[in-house]
Write a protein that holds these residues in place. Structure first.
Motif, mmCIF file in Angstrom:
data_model
loop_
_atom_site.group_PDB
_atom_site.id
_atom_site.type_symbol
_atom_site.label_atom_id
_atom_site.label_comp_id
_atom_site.label_asym_id
_atom_site.label_seq_id
_atom_site.Cartn_x
_atom_site.Cartn_y
_atom_site.Cartn_z
ATOM 1 N N LEU A 112 21.946 53.197 -9.827
ATOM 2 C CA LEU A 112 21.150 52.287 -9.003
ATOM 3 C C LEU A 112 19.881 51.855 -9.731
ATOM 4 N N GLY A 113 19.245 52.753 -10.430
ATOM 5 C CA GLY A 113 18.063 52.406 -11.206
ATOM 6 C C GLY A 113 18.396 51.430 -12.323
ATOM 7 N N ARG A 114 19.536 51.651 -12.968
ATOM 8 C CA ARG A 114 19.945 50.743 -14.040
ATOM 9 C C ARG A 114 20.298 49.366 -13.486
ATOM 10 N N LEU A 115 20.971 49.323 -12.347
ATOM 11 C CA LEU A 115 21.269 48.029 -11.728
ATOM 12 C C LEU A 115 19.977 47.291 -11.383
ATOM 13 N N ALA A 116 19.001 47.994 -10.850
ATOM 14 C CA ALA A 116 17.727 47.365 -10.483
ATOM 15 C C ALA A 116 17.008 46.834 -11.726
ATOM 16 N N ARG A 117 16.986 47.629 -12.775
ATOM 17 C CA ARG A 117 16.314 47.199 -14.011
ATOM 18 C C ARG A 117 17.065 46.027 -14.645
ATOM 19 N N LEU A 118 18.393 46.087 -14.634
ATOM 20 C CA LEU A 118 19.188 44.979 -15.159
ATOM 21 C C LEU A 118 18.926 43.705 -14.371
ATOM 22 N N ARG A 119 18.846 43.826 -13.063
ATOM 23 C CA ARG A 119 18.583 42.647 -12.224
ATOM 24 C C ARG A 119 17.285 41.969 -12.649
ATOM 25 N N THR A 120 16.269 42.754 -12.918
ATOM 26 C CA THR A 120 14.987 42.198 -13.353
ATOM 27 C C THR A 120 15.130 41.458 -14.686
ATOM 28 N N LEU A 141 17.939 40.315 -16.127
ATOM 29 C CA LEU A 141 18.857 39.177 -16.006
ATOM 30 C C LEU A 141 18.202 38.019 -15.260
ATOM 31 N N SER A 142 17.492 38.322 -14.195
ATOM 32 C CA SER A 142 16.817 37.263 -13.430
ATOM 33 C C SER A 142 15.817 36.512 -14.292
ATOM 34 N N ARG A 143 15.095 37.237 -15.106
ATOM 35 C CA ARG A 143 14.103 36.609 -15.987
ATOM 36 C C ARG A 143 14.793 35.631 -16.947
ATOM 37 N N ILE A 183 17.851 34.215 -16.634
ATOM 38 C CA ILE A 183 18.488 33.131 -15.882
ATOM 39 C C ILE A 183 17.440 32.131 -15.408
ATOM 40 N N ASP A 184 16.324 32.636 -14.888
ATOM 41 C CA ASP A 184 15.256 31.754 -14.408
ATOM 42 C C ASP A 184 14.705 30.871 -15.527
ATOM 43 N N ALA A 185 14.627 31.409 -16.736
ATOM 44 C CA ALA A 185 14.105 30.628 -17.859
ATOM 45 C C ALA A 185 15.022 29.442 -18.162
ATOM 46 N N VAL A 186 16.329 29.659 -18.131
ATOM 47 C CA VAL A 186 17.276 28.574 -18.401
ATOM 48 C C VAL A 186 17.213 27.527 -17.291
ATOM 49 N N LEU A 187 17.202 27.969 -16.048
ATOM 50 C CA LEU A 187 17.156 27.021 -14.931
ATOM 51 C C LEU A 187 15.843 26.241 -14.922
ATOM 52 N N SER A 188 14.757 26.919 -15.238
ATOM 53 C CA SER A 188 13.445 26.274 -15.267
ATOM 54 C C SER A 188 13.400 25.156 -16.312
ATOM 55 N N HIS A 232 23.688 27.329 -18.111
ATOM 56 C CA HIS A 232 23.738 28.594 -17.372
ATOM 57 C C HIS A 232 24.935 29.437 -17.824
ATOM 58 N N VAL A 233 26.086 28.810 -17.966
ATOM 59 C CA VAL A 233 27.287 29.541 -18.392
ATOM 60 C C VAL A 233 27.117 30.060 -19.826
ATOM 61 N N ALA A 234 26.548 29.254 -20.702
ATOM 62 C CA ALA A 234 26.293 29.698 -22.079
ATOM 63 C C ALA A 234 25.323 30.879 -22.074
ATOM 64 N N ASN A 235 24.305 30.820 -21.233
ATOM 65 C CA ASN A 235 23.345 31.909 -21.120
ATOM 66 C C ASN A 235 24.017 33.171 -20.587
ATOM 67 N N GLN A 236 24.875 33.017 -19.585
ATOM 68 C CA GLN A 236 25.581 34.181 -19.046
ATOM 69 C C GLN A 236 26.430 34.854 -20.127
ATOM 70 N N GLU A 237 27.054 34.047 -20.966
ATOM 71 C CA GLU A 237 27.859 34.597 -22.056
ATOM 72 C C GLU A 237 26.976 35.427 -22.993
ATOM 73 N N GLN A 238 25.807 34.912 -23.321
ATOM 74 C CA GLN A 238 24.870 35.662 -24.170
ATOM 75 C C GLN A 238 24.419 36.953 -23.493
#
Length: 165
Positions: free
Chosen positions: A31-39, A41-43, A45-50, A134-140
């Motif tokens: 659960l801790g790793r999922l939470a840290r990964l979310r942070t 990954l969100s950062r 993903i947000d950079a690409v969308l921004s 977004h898809v290219a970023n997800q692949e990375q």
């Protein structure tokens, strides 16, 4: 599969095991790793969308309309159901996108009192450009895992998510 080097979560678990050996903190690891990964990954993903003038909320609306197929329009309630947000939140998102000329509200031919939210040509062009990046970023973002590991992770996460949904 090689065992990765210890991470920050391992340090947290060791501290809890030292301080509270009476507690089984093993669930804290994933659960801790999922939470840290979310942070992390969100950062990313947000950079690409921004870079496309979007955030995750506005991208979600545009992407939902785009993947619904031609003519790229849905009722607000259908949009709401796929995004798990309140009607007020959905209205706010649609208002923002409409002001930017990315969506438009149209009368619903099947319901005289209802409306449909439709992608404009500008909205479709933007979401097509953004989803490609977004898809290219997800692949990375998944590059640290090989195909077999990705499939195993996906299977485990699907099973885990189904317990909640």
């Amino acid at each position: 599969m090689t065992i990765p080097k210890p991470d920050a979560v391992d340090q947290i678990l060791a501290q809890w095991n030292r301080e509270r050996p009476d507690l089984d903190v093993s669930a804290m690891g994933p659960l801790g790793r999922l939470a840290r990964l979310r942070t992390h990954l969100s950062r990313e993903i947000d950079a690409v969308l921004s870079a496309h003038g979007l955030n995750s909320s506005t991208f979600d609306v545009l992407a939902t309309l785009r993947r619904s197929g031609a003519p790229y329009r849905l009722s607000p309630s259908d949009l709401m159901a796929t995004m798990m947000v309140t009607s007020g939140t959905m209205t706010n998102r649609i208002d923002q996108l409409e002001k930017q000329g990315l969506v438009e509200r149209l009368p619903n031919p099947d319901d005289r009192r209802g409306l449909l939210v439709a992608l404009t040509p500008k909205g479709r062009a933007l979401v097509d450009e953004a989803v490609t990046a977004h898809v290219a970023n997800q692949e990375q973002l998944m590059a640290a895992l090989n195909l077999e590991e990705r499939q195993a992770l996906d299977t485990l996460l699907r099973r885990y998510l189904s317990a909640f949904e």
